[in-house]
Scaffold this motif. Sequence first.
Motif, PDB file in Angstrom:
ATOM      1  N   LEU A  20       0.840  -1.192   0.000  1.00  0.00           N
ATOM      2  CA  LEU A  20       0.000   0.000   0.000  1.00  0.00           C
ATOM      3  C   LEU A  20       0.876   1.242   0.000  1.00  0.00           C
ATOM      4  N   SER A  21       0.417   2.258  -0.724  1.00  0.00           N
ATOM      5  CA  SER A  21       1.142   3.525  -0.803  1.00  0.00           C
ATOM      6  C   SER A  21       0.242   4.661  -0.354  1.00  0.00           C
ATOM      7  N   CYS A  22       0.850   5.664   0.233  1.00  0.00           N
ATOM      8  CA  CYS A  22       0.107   6.838   0.678  1.00  0.00           C
ATOM      9  C   CYS A  22       0.971   8.078   0.435  1.00  0.00           C
ATOM     10  N   PRO A  23       0.873   8.695  -0.735  1.00  0.00           N
ATOM     11  CA  PRO A  23       1.619   9.932  -0.982  1.00  0.00           C
ATOM     12  C   PRO A  23       1.141  11.028  -0.051  1.00  0.00           C
ATOM     13  N   LEU A  24       2.088  11.727   0.566  1.00  0.00           N
ATOM     14  CA  LEU A  24       1.752  12.755   1.557  1.00  0.00           C
ATOM     15  C   LEU A  24       1.667  14.101   0.860  1.00  0.00           C
ATOM     16  N   SER A  25       0.674  14.231   0.008  1.00  0.00           N
ATOM     17  CA  SER A  25       0.508  15.452  -0.774  1.00  0.00           C
ATOM     18  C   SER A  25       0.217  16.647   0.125  1.00  0.00           C
ATOM     19  N   GLY A  26       1.003  17.696  -0.038  1.00  0.00           N
ATOM     20  CA  GLY A  26       0.792  18.910   0.737  1.00  0.00           C
ATOM     21  C   GLY A  26       1.336  18.858   2.149  1.00  0.00           C
ATOM     22  N   TYR A  27       2.014  17.771   2.523  1.00  0.00           N
ATOM     23  CA  TYR A  27       2.550  17.647   3.878  1.00  0.00           C
ATOM     24  C   TYR A  27       4.038  17.411   3.816  1.00  0.00           C
ATOM     25  N   ARG A  28       4.815  18.206   4.563  1.00  0.00           N
ATOM     26  CA  ARG A  28       6.263  18.162   4.402  1.00  0.00           C
ATOM     27  C   ARG A  28       7.025  17.822   5.676  1.00  0.00           C
ATOM     28  N   ASN A  29       6.361  17.563   6.772  1.00  0.00           N
ATOM     29  CA  ASN A  29       7.078  17.236   8.001  1.00  0.00           C
ATOM     30  C   ASN A  29       7.354  15.743   8.058  1.00  0.00           C
ATOM     31  N   TRP A  36      -0.763   3.316   9.793  1.00  0.00           N
ATOM     32  CA  TRP A  36      -1.742   2.596   8.980  1.00  0.00           C
ATOM     33  C   TRP A  36      -2.762   1.946   9.902  1.00  0.00           C
ATOM     34  N   PHE A  37      -4.015   2.069   9.510  1.00  0.00           N
ATOM     35  CA  PHE A  37      -5.116   1.494  10.268  1.00  0.00           C
ATOM     36  C   PHE A  37      -5.970   0.665   9.323  1.00  0.00           C
ATOM     37  N   ARG A  38      -6.804  -0.173   9.884  1.00  0.00           N
ATOM     38  CA  ARG A  38      -7.733  -0.925   9.062  1.00  0.00           C
ATOM     39  C   ARG A  38      -9.064  -1.067   9.778  1.00  0.00           C
ATOM     40  N   GLN A  39     -10.109  -1.273   8.979  1.00  0.00           N
ATOM     41  CA  GLN A  39     -11.443  -1.382   9.552  1.00  0.00           C
ATOM     42  C   GLN A  39     -12.296  -2.338   8.740  1.00  0.00           C
ATOM     43  N   VAL A  40     -12.986  -3.185   9.464  1.00  0.00           N
ATOM     44  CA  VAL A  40     -13.974  -4.084   8.889  1.00  0.00           C
ATOM     45  C   VAL A  40     -15.338  -3.530   9.249  1.00  0.00           C
ATOM     46  N   PHE A  67       4.019  -7.542   8.194  1.00  0.00           N
ATOM     47  CA  PHE A  67       3.825  -6.205   7.639  1.00  0.00           C
ATOM     48  C   PHE A  67       5.032  -5.327   7.976  1.00  0.00           C
ATOM     49  N   THR A  68       5.328  -4.403   7.062  1.00  0.00           N
ATOM     50  CA  THR A  68       6.407  -3.447   7.290  1.00  0.00           C
ATOM     51  C   THR A  68       5.951  -2.056   6.871  1.00  0.00           C
ATOM     52  N   ILE A  69       6.034  -1.114   7.809  1.00  0.00           N
ATOM     53  CA  ILE A  69       5.728   0.280   7.511  1.00  0.00           C
ATOM     54  C   ILE A  69       7.032   1.002   7.221  1.00  0.00           C
ATOM     55  N   SER A  70       6.996   1.890   6.231  1.00  0.00           N
ATOM     56  CA  SER A  70       8.203   2.646   5.911  1.00  0.00           C
ATOM     57  C   SER A  70       7.815   3.997   5.319  1.00  0.00           C
ATOM     58  N   LEU A  71       8.759   4.928   5.403  1.00  0.00           N
ATOM     59  CA  LEU A  71       8.556   6.273   4.859  1.00  0.00           C
ATOM     60  C   LEU A  71       9.698   6.578   3.899  1.00  0.00           C
ATOM     61  N   ASP A  72       9.364   6.858   2.663  1.00  0.00           N
ATOM     62  CA  ASP A  72      10.364   7.299   1.686  1.00  0.00           C
ATOM     63  C   ASP A  72      10.361   8.823   1.717  1.00  0.00           C
ATOM     64  N   THR A  73      11.351   9.380   2.394  1.00  0.00           N
ATOM     65  CA  THR A  73      11.375  10.833   2.576  1.00  0.00           C
ATOM     66  C   THR A  73      11.675  11.570   1.280  1.00  0.00           C
ATOM     67  N   ASN A  76       8.366  11.333  -0.372  1.00  0.00           N
ATOM     68  CA  ASN A  76       7.285  11.776   0.521  1.00  0.00           C
ATOM     69  C   ASN A  76       6.082  10.829   0.454  1.00  0.00           C
ATOM     70  N   VAL A  77       6.381   9.549   0.537  1.00  0.00           N
ATOM     71  CA  VAL A  77       5.346   8.521   0.448  1.00  0.00           C
ATOM     72  C   VAL A  77       5.471   7.567   1.629  1.00  0.00           C
ATOM     73  N   LEU A  78       4.356   7.256   2.241  1.00  0.00           N
ATOM     74  CA  LEU A  78       4.271   6.279   3.322  1.00  0.00           C
ATOM     75  C   LEU A  78       3.829   4.948   2.716  1.00  0.00           C
ATOM     76  N   TYR A  79       4.496   3.867   3.114  1.00  0.00           N
ATOM     77  CA  TYR A  79       4.193   2.551   2.564  1.00  0.00           C
ATOM     78  C   TYR A  79       3.786   1.571   3.665  1.00  0.00           C
ATOM     79  N   LEU A  80       3.045   0.551   3.234  1.00  0.00           N
ATOM     80  CA  LEU A  80       2.792  -0.600   4.098  1.00  0.00           C
ATOM     81  C   LEU A  80       2.966  -1.840   3.236  1.00  0.00           C
ATOM     82  N   GLU A  81       4.047  -2.560   3.478  1.00  0.00           N
ATOM     83  CA  GLU A  81       4.322  -3.801   2.779  1.00  0.00           C
ATOM     84  C   GLU A  81       3.646  -4.917   3.569  1.00  0.00           C
ATOM     85  N   MET A  82       2.795  -5.709   2.892  1.00  0.00           N
ATOM     86  CA  MET A  82       2.039  -6.754   3.569  1.00  0.00           C
ATOM     87  C   MET A  82       2.353  -8.097   2.913  1.00  0.00           C
TER      88      MET A  82
END
Length: 127
Positions: A20-29, A36-40, A67-73, A76-82
């Motif tokens: 899973l990818s999550c580009p952090l558009s407009g966020y620079r910190n 990462w969260f999940r919901q059924v 699972f592995t969470i990582s941030l590509d600075t 500027n993308v947050l990942y979740l490898e599952m």
Amino acid sequence: HVQLVESGGGSVQVGGSLRLSCPLSGYRNSRDCMGWFRQVIGKEREGVAAIDGVLRTYYADSVKGRFTISLDTAKNVLYLEMNSLNSGDTAMYYCAVRGRSGTCFVREIQPTNWYNYWGPGTQVTVS
């Protein structure tokens, strides 16, 4: 304007993998806390993985070792490898950002109301 939009979800067989990818558009910190969260449907949203401002990572017991969470600075993308997915991983997955300045430190996955920015979610179905 901060905009988070998850991608990479889909249908996969038991034992398969997704990223899973999550580009952090407009966020620079990049030193903020993210997760990462999940919901059924019918259940509360649960924390799956978190990363803090010095890149320490935390995982729910149910996904540790898979699972592995990582941030590509640079990107500027947050990942979740599952990996080794099972039917219990079927859910809508959401990325979240704390949304504060400075370096964020945590020692565990924080609750949902601690995060200020959320994506709309991406569905993961394992069968």
